[in-house]
Design a protein around this motif. Structure first.
Motif, PDB file in Angstrom:
ATOM      1  N   THR A 639      -3.876   1.837  -6.342  1.00 37.41           N
ATOM      2  CA  THR A 639      -5.065   1.058  -6.680  1.00 37.41           C
ATOM      3  C   THR A 639      -4.985  -0.348  -6.104  1.00 37.41           C
ATOM      4  O   THR A 639      -5.986  -0.888  -5.622  1.00 37.41           O
ATOM      5  CB  THR A 639      -5.234   0.998  -8.207  1.00 37.41           C
ATOM      6  OG1 THR A 639      -5.272   2.331  -8.729  1.00 37.41           O
ATOM      7  CG2 THR A 639      -6.510   0.276  -8.583  1.00 37.41           C
ATOM      8  N   GLY A 640      -3.800  -0.952  -6.146  1.00 34.07           N
ATOM      9  CA  GLY A 640      -3.650  -2.287  -5.584  1.00 34.07           C
ATOM     10  C   GLY A 640      -3.897  -2.315  -4.090  1.00 34.07           C
ATOM     11  O   GLY A 640      -4.560  -3.225  -3.574  1.00 34.07           O
ATOM     12  N   CYS A 641      -3.384  -1.314  -3.375  1.00 36.59           N
ATOM     13  CA  CYS A 641      -3.600  -1.262  -1.925  1.00 36.59           C
ATOM     14  C   CYS A 641      -5.040  -0.930  -1.580  1.00 36.59           C
ATOM     15  O   CYS A 641      -5.583  -1.411  -0.581  1.00 36.59           O
ATOM     16  CB  CYS A 641      -2.664  -0.226  -1.299  1.00 36.59           C
ATOM     17  SG  CYS A 641      -0.917  -0.654  -1.384  1.00 36.59           S
ATOM     18  N   ALA A 642      -5.682  -0.094  -2.403  1.00 34.02           N
ATOM     19  CA  ALA A 642      -7.045   0.346  -2.108  1.00 34.02           C
ATOM     20  C   ALA A 642      -8.107  -0.601  -2.637  1.00 34.02           C
ATOM     21  O   ALA A 642      -9.281  -0.489  -2.235  1.00 34.02           O
ATOM     22  CB  ALA A 642      -7.271   1.734  -2.696  1.00 34.02           C
ATOM     23  N   GLY A 643      -7.728  -1.526  -3.534  1.00 39.52           N
ATOM     24  CA  GLY A 643      -8.724  -2.352  -4.204  1.00 39.52           C
ATOM     25  C   GLY A 643      -9.624  -3.133  -3.264  1.00 39.52           C
ATOM     26  O   GLY A 643     -10.849  -3.179  -3.446  1.00 39.52           O
ATOM     27  N   SER A 644      -9.050  -3.756  -2.231  1.00 44.22           N
ATOM     28  CA  SER A 644      -9.872  -4.550  -1.318  1.00 44.22           C
ATOM     29  C   SER A 644     -10.823  -3.679  -0.515  1.00 44.22           C
ATOM     30  O   SER A 644     -11.888  -4.145  -0.086  1.00 44.22           O
ATOM     31  CB  SER A 644      -8.969  -5.350  -0.372  1.00 44.22           C
ATOM     32  OG  SER A 644      -8.021  -4.509   0.260  1.00 44.22           O
ATOM     33  N   LEU A 645     -10.466  -2.418  -0.289  1.00 42.81           N
ATOM     34  CA  LEU A 645     -11.387  -1.484   0.361  1.00 42.81           C
ATOM     35  C   LEU A 645     -12.454  -1.003  -0.605  1.00 42.81           C
ATOM     36  O   LEU A 645     -13.640  -0.944  -0.254  1.00 42.81           O
ATOM     37  CB  LEU A 645     -10.610  -0.278   0.906  1.00 42.81           C
ATOM     38  CG  LEU A 645      -9.927  -0.432   2.262  1.00 42.81           C
ATOM     39  CD1 LEU A 645      -9.081   0.798   2.544  1.00 42.81           C
ATOM     40  CD2 LEU A 645     -10.944  -0.616   3.367  1.00 42.81           C
ATOM     41  N   TRP A 646     -12.046  -0.645  -1.802  1.00 43.26           N
ATOM     42  CA  TRP A 646     -13.018  -0.171  -2.787  1.00 43.26           C
ATOM     43  C   TRP A 646     -14.010  -1.260  -3.164  1.00 43.26           C
ATOM     44  O   TRP A 646     -15.155  -0.958  -3.499  1.00 43.26           O
ATOM     45  CB  TRP A 646     -12.288   0.335  -4.031  1.00 43.26           C
ATOM     46  CG  TRP A 646     -11.592   1.647  -3.801  1.00 43.26           C
ATOM     47  CD1 TRP A 646     -11.757   2.489  -2.745  1.00 43.26           C
ATOM     48  CD2 TRP A 646     -10.627   2.265  -4.652  1.00 43.26           C
ATOM     49  NE1 TRP A 646     -10.952   3.592  -2.877  1.00 43.26           N
ATOM     50  CE2 TRP A 646     -10.246   3.485  -4.036  1.00 43.26           C
ATOM     51  CE3 TRP A 646     -10.040   1.921  -5.853  1.00 43.26           C
ATOM     52  CZ2 TRP A 646      -9.318   4.356  -4.611  1.00 43.26           C
ATOM     53  CZ3 TRP A 646      -9.110   2.780  -6.424  1.00 43.26           C
ATOM     54  CH2 TRP A 646      -8.755   3.984  -5.807  1.00 43.26           C
ATOM     55  N   PRO A 652     -12.210  -8.114   7.991  1.00 44.77           N
ATOM     56  CA  PRO A 652     -10.980  -7.323   8.159  1.00 44.77           C
ATOM     57  C   PRO A 652      -9.784  -7.926   7.433  1.00 44.77           C
ATOM     58  O   PRO A 652      -8.945  -7.190   6.888  1.00 44.77           O
ATOM     59  CB  PRO A 652     -10.781  -7.304   9.675  1.00 44.77           C
ATOM     60  CG  PRO A 652     -12.152  -7.482  10.250  1.00 44.77           C
ATOM     61  CD  PRO A 652     -12.863  -8.386   9.291  1.00 44.77           C
ATOM     62  N   LEU A 653      -9.686  -9.257   7.434  1.00 46.88           N
ATOM     63  CA  LEU A 653      -8.547  -9.882   6.773  1.00 46.88           C
ATOM     64  C   LEU A 653      -8.539  -9.568   5.279  1.00 46.88           C
ATOM     65  O   LEU A 653      -7.486  -9.329   4.689  1.00 46.88           O
ATOM     66  CB  LEU A 653      -8.578 -11.393   6.992  1.00 46.88           C
ATOM     67  CG  LEU A 653      -7.400 -12.183   6.411  1.00 46.88           C
ATOM     68  CD1 LEU A 653      -6.086 -11.736   7.034  1.00 46.88           C
ATOM     69  CD2 LEU A 653      -7.608 -13.681   6.611  1.00 46.88           C
ATOM     70  N   LEU A 654      -9.716  -9.566   4.660  1.00 45.87           N
ATOM     71  CA  LEU A 654      -9.794  -9.244   3.237  1.00 45.87           C
ATOM     72  C   LEU A 654      -9.367  -7.809   2.959  1.00 45.87           C
ATOM     73  O   LEU A 654      -8.771  -7.518   1.922  1.00 45.87           O
ATOM     74  CB  LEU A 654     -11.219  -9.469   2.728  1.00 45.87           C
ATOM     75  CG  LEU A 654     -11.660 -10.912   2.505  1.00 45.87           C
ATOM     76  CD1 LEU A 654     -13.142 -10.962   2.141  1.00 45.87           C
ATOM     77  CD2 LEU A 654     -10.830 -11.570   1.418  1.00 45.87           C
ATOM     78  N   LEU A 655      -9.683  -6.911   3.882  1.00 43.63           N
ATOM     79  CA  LEU A 655      -9.353  -5.507   3.676  1.00 43.63           C
ATOM     80  C   LEU A 655      -7.846  -5.279   3.629  1.00 43.63           C
ATOM     81  O   LEU A 655      -7.377  -4.324   3.010  1.00 43.63           O
ATOM     82  CB  LEU A 655      -9.973  -4.645   4.778  1.00 43.63           C
ATOM     83  CG  LEU A 655     -11.494  -4.669   4.885  1.00 43.63           C
ATOM     84  CD1 LEU A 655     -11.959  -3.768   6.017  1.00 43.63           C
ATOM     85  CD2 LEU A 655     -12.139  -4.231   3.574  1.00 43.63           C
ATOM     86  N   PHE A 656      -7.082  -6.138   4.286  1.00 47.30           N
ATOM     87  CA  PHE A 656      -5.624  -5.995   4.312  1.00 47.30           C
ATOM     88  C   PHE A 656      -4.945  -6.667   3.119  1.00 47.30           C
ATOM     89  O   PHE A 656      -3.712  -6.652   3.031  1.00 47.30           O
ATOM     90  CB  PHE A 656      -5.061  -6.593   5.602  1.00 47.30           C
ATOM     91  CG  PHE A 656      -5.298  -5.760   6.825  1.00 47.30           C
ATOM     92  CD1 PHE A 656      -4.565  -4.610   7.054  1.00 47.30           C
ATOM     93  CD2 PHE A 656      -6.258  -6.124   7.752  1.00 47.30           C
ATOM     94  CE1 PHE A 656      -4.777  -3.838   8.185  1.00 47.30           C
ATOM     95  CE2 PHE A 656      -6.483  -5.368   8.889  1.00 47.30           C
ATOM     96  CZ  PHE A 656      -5.735  -4.212   9.101  1.00 47.30           C
ATOM     97  N   THR A 657      -5.720  -7.256   2.218  1.00 46.86           N
ATOM     98  CA  THR A 657      -5.123  -8.062   1.147  1.00 46.86           C
ATOM     99  C   THR A 657      -4.131  -7.265   0.318  1.00 46.86           C
ATOM    100  O   THR A 657      -2.982  -7.680   0.103  1.00 46.86           O
ATOM    101  CB  THR A 657      -6.221  -8.628   0.238  1.00 46.86           C
ATOM    102  OG1 THR A 657      -7.110  -9.431   1.011  1.00 46.86           O
ATOM    103  CG2 THR A 657      -5.613  -9.477  -0.864  1.00 46.86           C
ATOM    104  N   GLY A 658      -4.547  -6.108  -0.196  1.00 49.01           N
ATOM    105  CA  GLY A 658      -3.660  -5.320  -1.050  1.00 49.01           C
ATOM    106  C   GLY A 658      -2.407  -4.866  -0.332  1.00 49.01           C
ATOM    107  O   GLY A 658      -1.299  -4.903  -0.892  1.00 49.01           O
ATOM    108  N   ILE A 659      -2.550  -4.436   0.927  1.00 45.82           N
ATOM    109  CA  ILE A 659      -1.396  -3.967   1.696  1.00 45.82           C
ATOM    110  C   ILE A 659      -0.399  -5.094   1.919  1.00 45.82           C
ATOM    111  O   ILE A 659       0.816  -4.925   1.746  1.00 45.82           O
ATOM    112  CB  ILE A 659      -1.858  -3.401   3.050  1.00 45.82           C
ATOM    113  CG1 ILE A 659      -2.807  -2.216   2.843  1.00 45.82           C
ATOM    114  CG2 ILE A 659      -0.675  -2.990   3.899  1.00 45.82           C
ATOM    115  CD1 ILE A 659      -2.165  -1.012   2.233  1.00 45.82           C
ATOM    116  N   LEU A 660      -0.892  -6.272   2.304  1.00 46.72           N
ATOM    117  CA  LEU A 660       0.014  -7.384   2.589  1.00 46.72           C
ATOM    118  C   LEU A 660       0.666  -7.927   1.325  1.00 46.72           C
ATOM    119  O   LEU A 660       1.867  -8.224   1.308  1.00 46.72           O
ATOM    120  CB  LEU A 660      -0.750  -8.504   3.305  1.00 46.72           C
ATOM    121  CG  LEU A 660      -1.315  -8.176   4.693  1.00 46.72           C
ATOM    122  CD1 LEU A 660      -1.990  -9.401   5.294  1.00 46.72           C
ATOM    123  CD2 LEU A 660      -0.226  -7.670   5.615  1.00 46.72           C
TER     124      LEU A 660
END
Length: 756
Positions: A639-646, A652-660
């Motif tokens: 959920t943490g990794c997917a949250g910025s996508l969901w 694009p930078l925001l989409l990588f937030t959970g992963i980073l």
């Protein structure tokens, strides 16, 4: 007044962030629309958020003042019987509380008695329902929902009226629009109005949570004797589960009536607070949110703190309201000029609702099969009248569960998806969508890449953990160097099987410590079973002398490093998907969440034949935050990794937030902090300045690396570093599960400060 430095810092960060969000909405947005006055709406949003922040401050001040003015409880370990008569001699009445809990509580009683007086509770819940933590996380539960909602509202208010809120890199159908006699709204207008509703919904949920906590305090004070009471015993809560449930339902109905009364009073005085919530929405959201709080804390026993429970409850309520609004727009399209969803109404939202909500609906619908499977698995063979029928019964129940899941998926859930997609076959839609990537082979290649990495990781870990158990070397601290963390009481939920002699909830038997339980009794074959020294007389036809010698040199990792391996794995797995096809990755995350849910059903309820195998693997990666009946770490990480996508980040930078934040920052902060960290943030936390510095530096460097590779847009290094630095401080000060809180907090602040 007394407030320790750690909690004071967390309080300042959360309340300051919410006030900052409200000021950004008021000062930096002036959306021009012919259908509504955004400035007038923003004024009331500002008022709502400030009132909530003020209520949170007053609660903390009142709590701190009441604690310092009340007589503190100090009970030495030797006087446990005085402070809690019968604790050492009586077993807890709840079958979910294992005997080791008594021993652990007796050992840590002085610490717990000092910590727990400031804990809040949902109505008719007790401390043993919650995960052990240094604080209840009440501010996390109260403020995180409004903070994320405000950030989403701000991101839509800064868009031009004619702009498309769907990023160009998202290859998905355009959002659905309605147009009827009630009006015609653009995509941006519909999204803004929906997110005004989301802010009101988050404030409603926070108000309900605060009302529960304050009512519990007041009700308990009426029953509290002048002497000391154990923190895991609340005199106002009856021991009968039936009474607790009936009292809760009465209270939930009363609370809903109270929220309606507040709404009526606001309308009478012409106040615009909650103006975007209809009467029906207040009734449904209030009841659903409260039932989610109580149901979650009861079913996922000891899995959540109060703050984590508030986040999960609000997230579930928001998803449920989206489901209702999508369904209502299909049934009565003439009743509303727009679809009230907090994300864009694309097929991604429909599939996510079907997958996540449908997986929980399936579990409730098939609960008789699940409960019977667990009960039979717990029943000892020697107590059964016909023990030879046990395996047959388990197979029958498993068959019923699998067939029922298939029928639910293909039937009710599939038909709802078919209907919401405009009478298009959802299975055919998915197949065609997979073949419609940037190139026809790109999405199948991503699926193969994810499957290969996941399979290799699980198989590799299973191999290492299974074979390394033969050589158990123990260090002076009593930790297993081959399978770290397996000494003492197990940190994970139990394996339910036919050899259990009593219901277990935390795996306190020696079998569970070694991770094998009684898998052989389930009729399963695992590669580790023939090699275990605690299972004598088992033939070993697989191991050879060469492999046995190699086992002695199997590389070992401590529990923390093993857990962080999966954090690093998320970076390798999901960075390509987010970079080249975020919409498809969005859908894949939803599928993964549904699969995790079904895997947890199979594990916890011991569904034949995979339950034991899943439990054995998961039990090797659990820490103290997974002490409940449900294993939630992988849900949190996903959920943490997917949250910025969901949440459909706009850049694009925001989409990588959970992963980073999780895959890089949190992993390195933990490893560096444990290895070289010396300067703690406060005496009540083990987080260090060195770990927080590693967190910030690693995330910023990773973001710059993505920028150099052309995967993100240019950004302000100063603002990005400030947000990540503040997130690292929150990670150090908060005792809530950072896999959930950190991505949401970082995403919200990055949206508000604007990194471009």
């Amino acid at each position: 007044m007394s407030l320790d430095a750690r909690r004071a810092g967390e309080t300042l960060i959360l309340i300051g962030s919410l006030v900052y969000a409200s000021s950004k909405i008021w000062e930096d947005t002036n959306f021009r629309s012919p259908h509504f006055n955004s400035q007038q709406y923003n004024l009331w949003v500002l008022t709502e958020l400030h009132l909530l922040a003020g209520a949170a401050v007053l609660y903390i001040l009142w709590l701190s003042n009441s604690l310092i003015s009340s007589k503190p409880i100090h009970s030495p370990a030797s006087n446990i019987e005085t402070a809690a008569p019968g604790l050492a001699s009586k077993r807890p009445s709840s079958p979910r509380a294992p005997e080791t809990r008594d021993a652990n509580f007796k050992k840590n009683a002085p610490l717990l008695l000092r910590r727990k007086p400031d804990f809040g509770f949902v109505w008719m819940s007790v401390p043993r329902n919650y995960r052990e933590s240094s604080d209840d996380g009440i501010l996390t539960g109260l403020l995180f929902g409004p903070l994320v909602s405000s950030a989403l509202l701000y991101s839509s208010l800064i868009l031009p009226l004619s702009a498309s809120p769907l990023p160009s890199s998202w290859r998905i159908e355009a959002p659905r629009l309605l147009s009827n006699a009630k009006g015609s709204y653009s995509v941006v207008e519909a999204l803004i109005l929906s997110r005004y509703n989301l802010v009101d919904l988050s404030n409603l949920c926070s108000t309900i949570l605060l009302f529960h906590v304050c009512s519990s305090w007041w009700y308990e004070s009426r029953y509290r004797a002048s002497g000391s009471t154990l923190d895991n015993e609340r005199k106002s809560v009856p021991r009968s589960a039936g009474k607790r449930l009936s009292y809760f339902m009465l209270f939930a109905l009363s609370t809903t009536v109270g929220m309606l009364s507040i709404k009526f009073a606001l309308l009478e005085f012409s106040l615009g607070i909650w103006q975007h919530l209809s009467w029906f929405e207040i009734i449904v959201a209030s009841l659903f949110y409260q039932c989610t709080l109580y149901g979650t804390v009861r079913l996922a026993h000891r899995g959540f703190t109060l703050g984590e429970l508030g986040i999960v409850g609000f997230g579930g309520t928001a998803l449920f309201m989206e489901f209702l609004n999508v369904t209502a727009a299909r049934i009565w399209p003439l009743t509303t000029p727009y679809i009230k969803t907090y994300r864009l109404p694309t097929p991604l939202l429909i599939f996510q609702t079907a997958l996540i909500a449908g997986s929980f609906l399936t579990g409730f619908a098939l609960s008789p099969f699940l409960i019977l499977s667990r009960n039979i698995g717990q029943r000892p063979v020697r107590r059964m009248r016909y023990p030879e029928l046990k395996l047959r019964q388990r197979r029958f129940l498993a068959f019923g569960f699998y067939v029922g899941s298939f029928v639910m998926t293909m039937g009710l859930i599939g038909m709802w998806t078919y209907w919401c997609l405009g009478k298009r076959n959802p299975w055919l839609w998915v197949v065609l969508y997979i073949l419609e990537g940037r190139k026809k082979w790109s999405r199948p290649a991503l699926l193969i890449y994810w499957a290969a990495l996941g399979s290799l990781s699980v198989a590799g870990w299973n191999r290492q953990l299974a074979r390394s158990r033969r050589f158990r070397a123990w260090n002076n601290a009593g930790e297993n160097l081959i399978v770290p963390g397996s000494s003492g009481a197990s940190s994970g939920p139990p394996l339910v099987d036919s050899n259990s002699t009593a219901p277990q909830s935390s795996g306190n038997s020696s079998d569970t410590q070694t991770g094998v339980g009684s898998g052989s009794a389930l009729g399963l074959t695992f590669p580790n079973l023939p090699n275990l020294s605690n299972l004598p007389n088992l033939p070993n036809g697989v191991a050879t002398d060469l492999l046995d010698a190699a086992d002695k040199h199997v590389p070992t990792l401590r529990l923390n490093a093993r857990r962080k391996f999966f954090h690093a794995l998320t970076v390798v797995m999901f960075v390509p998907g987010i970079a080249f096809d975020p919409a498809f990755t969005h859908l894949s995350f939803s599928v993964a969440f549904a699969l995790f849910t079904f895997a947890e059903y199979v594990r916890y309820f011991a569904i034949y034949p995979f339950g034991a195998a899943i439990h054995l693997f998961m039990n090797e990666f659990l820490d103290q935050k997974d002490s409940g009946t449900a294993i939630l770490s992988h849900f949190y990480l996903l959920t943490g990794c997917a949250g910025s996508l969901w949440l459909e980040g706009s850049s694009p930078l925001l989409l990588f937030t959970g992963i980073l934040v999780l895959g890089v920052g949190d992993a390195l902060a933990s490893i560096i902090g444990k290895r070289v960290g010396k300067h703690r943030w406060s005496p009540t936390t083990n987080k260090t300045l060195e770990g927080s510095f590693a967190f910030t530096l690693s995330v910023v460097i990773s973001a710059w690396l993505l920028r150099l590779l052309g995967l993100t847009e240019s950004f302000s290094t100063l603002r990005y570093t400030a947000v990540i630095g503040l997130s690292s401080i929150l990670e150090a000060l908060s005792d809530q599960n950072d896999n959930v809180t950190l991505p949401l907090f970082s995403f919200s602040l990055l949206v508000l400060v604007g990194t471009s």
